[in-house]
Design a protein around this motif. Sequence first.
Motif, PDB file in Angstrom:
ATOM      1  N   CYS A   1       0.832  -1.210   0.000  1.00 54.98           N
ATOM      2  CA  CYS A   1       0.000   0.000   0.000  1.00 54.98           C
ATOM      3  C   CYS A   1       0.863   1.256   0.000  1.00 54.98           C
ATOM      4  CB  CYS A   1      -0.924   0.002   1.209  1.00 54.98           C
ATOM      5  SG  CYS A   1      -2.188  -1.276   1.167  1.00 54.98           S
TER       6      CYS A   1
ATOM      7  N   GLY B   1       2.333   1.851  -3.410  1.00 55.79           N
ATOM      8  CA  GLY B   1       1.302   2.392  -4.293  1.00 55.79           C
ATOM      9  C   GLY B   1       1.031   3.861  -4.013  1.00 55.79           C
ATOM     10  N   GLN B   2       0.995   4.236  -2.735  1.00 56.21           N
ATOM     11  CA  GLN B   2       0.754   5.635  -2.386  1.00 56.21           C
ATOM     12  C   GLN B   2       1.909   6.530  -2.834  1.00 56.21           C
ATOM     13  OE1 GLN B   2      -2.204   6.731  -0.967  1.00 56.21           O
ATOM     14  NE2 GLN B   2      -1.385   8.691  -1.639  1.00 56.21           N
TER      15      GLN B   2
ATOM     16  N   PRO C   1      -4.139   5.877 -10.645  1.00 55.77           N
ATOM     17  CA  PRO C   1      -4.305   4.687  -9.798  1.00 55.77           C
ATOM     18  C   PRO C   1      -4.597   3.420 -10.602  1.00 55.77           C
ATOM     19  CG  PRO C   1      -5.395   6.540  -8.787  1.00 55.77           C
ATOM     20  CD  PRO C   1      -4.940   7.001 -10.150  1.00 55.77           C
TER      21      PRO C   1
ATOM     22  N   ILE D   1      -1.365   2.028 -11.877  1.00 52.28           N
ATOM     23  CA  ILE D   1      -0.595   1.442 -10.786  1.00 52.28           C
ATOM     24  C   ILE D   1      -1.158   0.071 -10.432  1.00 52.28           C
ATOM     25  CG2 ILE D   1       0.011   1.713  -8.343  1.00 52.28           C
ATOM     26  CD1 ILE D   1      -0.013   4.780  -8.900  1.00 52.28           C
ATOM     27  N   LEU D   2      -2.477  -0.058 -10.402  1.00 50.70           N
ATOM     28  CA  LEU D   2      -3.090  -1.353 -10.093  1.00 50.70           C
ATOM     29  C   LEU D   2      -2.760  -2.390 -11.161  1.00 50.70           C
ATOM     30  CD1 LEU D   2      -6.563  -0.175  -8.772  1.00 50.70           C
ATOM     31  CD2 LEU D   2      -4.587  -0.903  -7.461  1.00 50.70           C
TER      32      LEU D   2
ATOM     33  N   TYR E   1       0.682  -3.535 -10.601  1.00 50.99           N
ATOM     34  CA  TYR E   1       0.758  -4.515  -9.520  1.00 50.99           C
ATOM     35  C   TYR E   1       0.407  -5.916 -10.014  1.00 50.99           C
ATOM     36  CZ  TYR E   1       1.594  -1.591  -5.400  1.00 50.99           C
ATOM     37  OH  TYR E   1       2.150  -0.801  -4.437  1.00 50.99           O
TER      38      TYR E   1
ATOM     39  N   THR F   1      -1.005  -7.894  -6.475  1.00 51.20           N
ATOM     40  CA  THR F   1       0.151  -8.696  -6.886  1.00 51.20           C
ATOM     41  C   THR F   1      -0.149 -10.176  -6.654  1.00 51.20           C
ATOM     42  OG1 THR F   1       1.083  -8.228  -4.710  1.00 51.20           O
ATOM     43  CG2 THR F   1       1.925  -6.936  -6.560  1.00 51.20           C
TER      44      THR F   1
END
Length: 122
Positions: free
Chosen positions: A18, A21-22, A32, A35-36, A39, A68
């Motif tokens: 987390c 990701g932040q 976002p 980024i997802l 992952y 992930t």
Amino acid sequence: MELFLTYLKAFLVGGAFCAIGQIFIDKTKLTPARILVGYVVSGVILSGLGLYQPLVDFAGAGASVPLTGFGHLLAKGVREGLAEKGLFGILSGGLTATAGGIAAAIIFALIIALIFKPGDKT
């Protein structure tokens, strides 16, 4: 005490995912959604290299629940499908391995949509 350590490892590894990701959200122009997707792809790559299963063994849900872990499950399903069904298993293995999670997400989304009134934010 062992149960506490299990929870602590899951919390630290999941929290690290987390936090990373932040940091990506704050320091880059990546959306976002990208980024997802990154992952999931990184989970597939790390699983293909044999590096993700030791992390799952160490952190349990802290590594298997984030996106992930979904990528790891896809790669694991493809590998098992290839071993069982040959080339057709490449196409069906990932879907078979992740079907439960995908179905649960769809069902829970439907329930929430029925309880609350979905709509535009405008």
